[in-house]
Scaffold this motif. Structure first.
Motif, short mmCIF file in Angstrom:
data_model
loop_
_atom_site.label_atom_id
_atom_site.label_comp_id
_atom_site.label_asym_id
_atom_site.label_seq_id
_atom_site.Cartn_x
_atom_site.Cartn_y
_atom_site.Cartn_z
N LEU A 26 0.85 -1.19 0.00
CA LEU A 26 0.00 0.00 0.00
C LEU A 26 0.89 1.24 0.00
O LEU A 26 1.79 1.37 0.84
CB LEU A 26 -0.88 -0.02 1.25
CG LEU A 26 -1.63 1.27 1.59
CD1 LEU A 26 -2.64 1.63 0.51
CD2 LEU A 26 -2.32 1.12 2.95
N LEU A 27 0.65 2.14 -0.94
CA LEU A 27 1.42 3.39 -1.02
C LEU A 27 0.63 4.55 -0.42
O LEU A 27 -0.58 4.65 -0.63
CB LEU A 27 1.76 3.71 -2.48
CG LEU A 27 2.50 2.63 -3.27
CD1 LEU A 27 2.79 3.13 -4.69
CD2 LEU A 27 3.80 2.23 -2.58
N ASN A 28 1.31 5.41 0.29
CA ASN A 28 0.65 6.59 0.84
C ASN A 28 0.38 7.60 -0.27
O ASN A 28 1.05 7.61 -1.31
CB ASN A 28 1.53 7.24 1.91
CG ASN A 28 0.82 8.38 2.61
OD1 ASN A 28 -0.39 8.30 2.86
ND2 ASN A 28 1.54 9.44 2.92
N ASP A 29 -0.64 8.43 -0.05
CA ASP A 29 -0.86 9.61 -0.90
C ASP A 29 -1.47 10.67 0.00
O ASP A 29 -1.81 10.41 1.15
CB ASP A 29 -1.76 9.27 -2.09
CG ASP A 29 -3.17 8.93 -1.66
OD1 ASP A 29 -3.90 9.83 -1.24
OD2 ASP A 29 -3.54 7.74 -1.72
N ASP A 30 -1.59 11.90 -0.54
CA ASP A 30 -2.07 13.00 0.30
C ASP A 30 -3.57 13.22 0.22
O ASP A 30 -4.08 14.15 0.85
CB ASP A 30 -1.37 14.31 -0.11
CG ASP A 30 0.11 14.29 0.23
OD1 ASP A 30 0.50 13.53 1.13
OD2 ASP A 30 0.87 15.04 -0.42
N THR A 32 -6.37 10.45 -0.41
CA THR A 32 -7.36 9.44 -0.03
C THR A 32 -7.66 9.54 1.46
O THR A 32 -6.74 9.54 2.29
CB THR A 32 -6.85 8.01 -0.36
OG1 THR A 32 -6.39 7.99 -1.71
CG2 THR A 32 -7.95 6.98 -0.18
N PRO A 33 -8.95 9.65 1.84
CA PRO A 33 -9.28 9.72 3.26
C PRO A 33 -8.86 8.44 4.00
O PRO A 33 -8.98 7.33 3.46
CB PRO A 33 -10.81 9.87 3.27
CG PRO A 33 -11.18 10.33 1.90
CD PRO A 33 -10.13 9.76 0.98
N ARG A 34 -8.39 8.62 5.22
CA ARG A 34 -7.94 7.47 6.02
C ARG A 34 -9.02 6.41 6.16
O ARG A 34 -8.74 5.21 6.08
CB ARG A 34 -7.54 7.94 7.42
CG ARG A 34 -6.34 8.84 7.46
CD ARG A 34 -6.12 9.29 8.89
NE ARG A 34 -4.98 10.17 9.00
CZ ARG A 34 -4.18 10.19 10.07
NH1 ARG A 34 -4.41 9.41 11.10
NH2 ARG A 34 -3.16 11.01 10.11
N VAL A 37 -9.27 4.21 3.11
CA VAL A 37 -8.18 3.23 3.03
C VAL A 37 -8.50 2.05 3.95
O VAL A 37 -8.38 0.88 3.56
CB VAL A 37 -6.82 3.86 3.43
CG1 VAL A 37 -5.70 2.83 3.34
CG2 VAL A 37 -6.51 5.07 2.56
N MET A 56 -2.81 1.08 7.53
CA MET A 56 -3.04 2.41 6.96
C MET A 56 -2.10 3.43 7.62
O MET A 56 -1.47 4.26 6.94
CB MET A 56 -4.51 2.81 7.16
CG MET A 56 -4.89 4.17 6.59
SD MET A 56 -4.45 5.55 7.67
CE MET A 56 -5.56 5.28 9.05
N ALA A 59 1.54 3.02 6.44
CA ALA A 59 1.72 3.60 5.10
C ALA A 59 1.72 5.12 5.18
O ALA A 59 2.54 5.80 4.53
CB ALA A 59 0.63 3.11 4.16
N HIS A 60 0.81 5.66 5.97
CA HIS A 60 0.69 7.11 6.12
C HIS A 60 1.99 7.71 6.67
O HIS A 60 2.44 8.76 6.22
CB HIS A 60 -0.49 7.41 7.05
CG HIS A 60 -0.70 8.86 7.33
ND1 HIS A 60 -1.21 9.74 6.40
CD2 HIS A 60 -0.47 9.59 8.46
CE1 HIS A 60 -1.28 10.96 6.94
NE2 HIS A 60 -0.84 10.89 8.19
N LEU A 93 -5.47 6.31 -4.58
CA LEU A 93 -5.05 5.16 -3.75
C LEU A 93 -4.39 4.10 -4.64
O LEU A 93 -4.97 3.68 -5.63
CB LEU A 93 -6.28 4.59 -3.06
CG LEU A 93 -6.05 3.41 -2.12
CD1 LEU A 93 -5.20 3.83 -0.92
CD2 LEU A 93 -7.40 2.86 -1.63
N1 TYC Z 1 -2.28 10.21 3.77
C1 TYC Z 1 -3.72 10.12 3.65
C2 TYC Z 1 -4.36 11.30 4.36
O1 TYC Z 1 -3.72 11.96 5.16
C3 TYC Z 1 -4.27 8.81 4.23
C4 TYC Z 1 -3.66 7.62 3.57
C5 TYC Z 1 -3.03 6.66 4.34
C6 TYC Z 1 -3.71 7.46 2.19
C7 TYC Z 1 -2.42 5.56 3.76
C8 TYC Z 1 -3.11 6.37 1.59
O2 TYC Z 1 -1.91 4.34 1.80
C9 TYC Z 1 -2.47 5.41 2.38
N2 TYC Z 1 -5.65 11.54 4.10
#
Ligand code: TYC
Length: 101
Positions: A26-30, A32-34, A37, A56, A59-60, A93
């Motif tokens: 699982l890759l983080n991004d800014d 996608t809501p927690r 995920v 989650m 990854a975050h 995501l």
């Molecule tokens: N970073 C995202 C946020 O702050 C939450 C998130 C966590 C997204 C893990 C992807 O793999 C993930 N809303």
């Protein structure tokens, strides 16, 4: 002609290898809501709320987290399903797969 049926078989057959396993990552991004995920992790990877929350958050915080390991086909199918679940909601995501050493 001699009957060879009772002779020991030559031991040329290779041992069946264990199937190679693949990690789903699982890759983080800014964006996608927690909670989303967590819901995907529970649905696609059959995790409990606590397990999904832990993955989650890892990854975050660290940028990526290994979700699970499967045979190649299962890993690829689950990574694709989970990535598509985000795409259907307009989220970036991303789940990738990587061969285990
Ligand atoms: N970073 C995202 C946020 O702050 C939450 C998130 C966590 C997204 C893990 C992807 O793999 C993930 N809303």
């Amino acid at each position: 002609m001699s009957d060879t049926r009772l002779l020991p078989r030559p031991k040329t057959k290779a041992k069946p290898e264990r199937p190679q396993l693949w990690k789903v990552i699982l890759l983080n991004d800014d964006f996608t809501p927690r909670e989303f995920v967590v819901s995907v992790l529970k649905r696609v990877f059959r995790m409990t709320e606590d397990e999904a929350m832990g993955v989650m958050l890892t990854a975050h915080q660290r940028g990526a987290c290994v979700v699970a390991v499967y045979t190649k086909e299962v890993a690829e199918t689950k990574a694709q399903l989970a990535t598509e679940a985000g795409q259907m909601r307009g989220y970036p995501l991303t789940f990738t797969t990587e061969k285990e050493d």
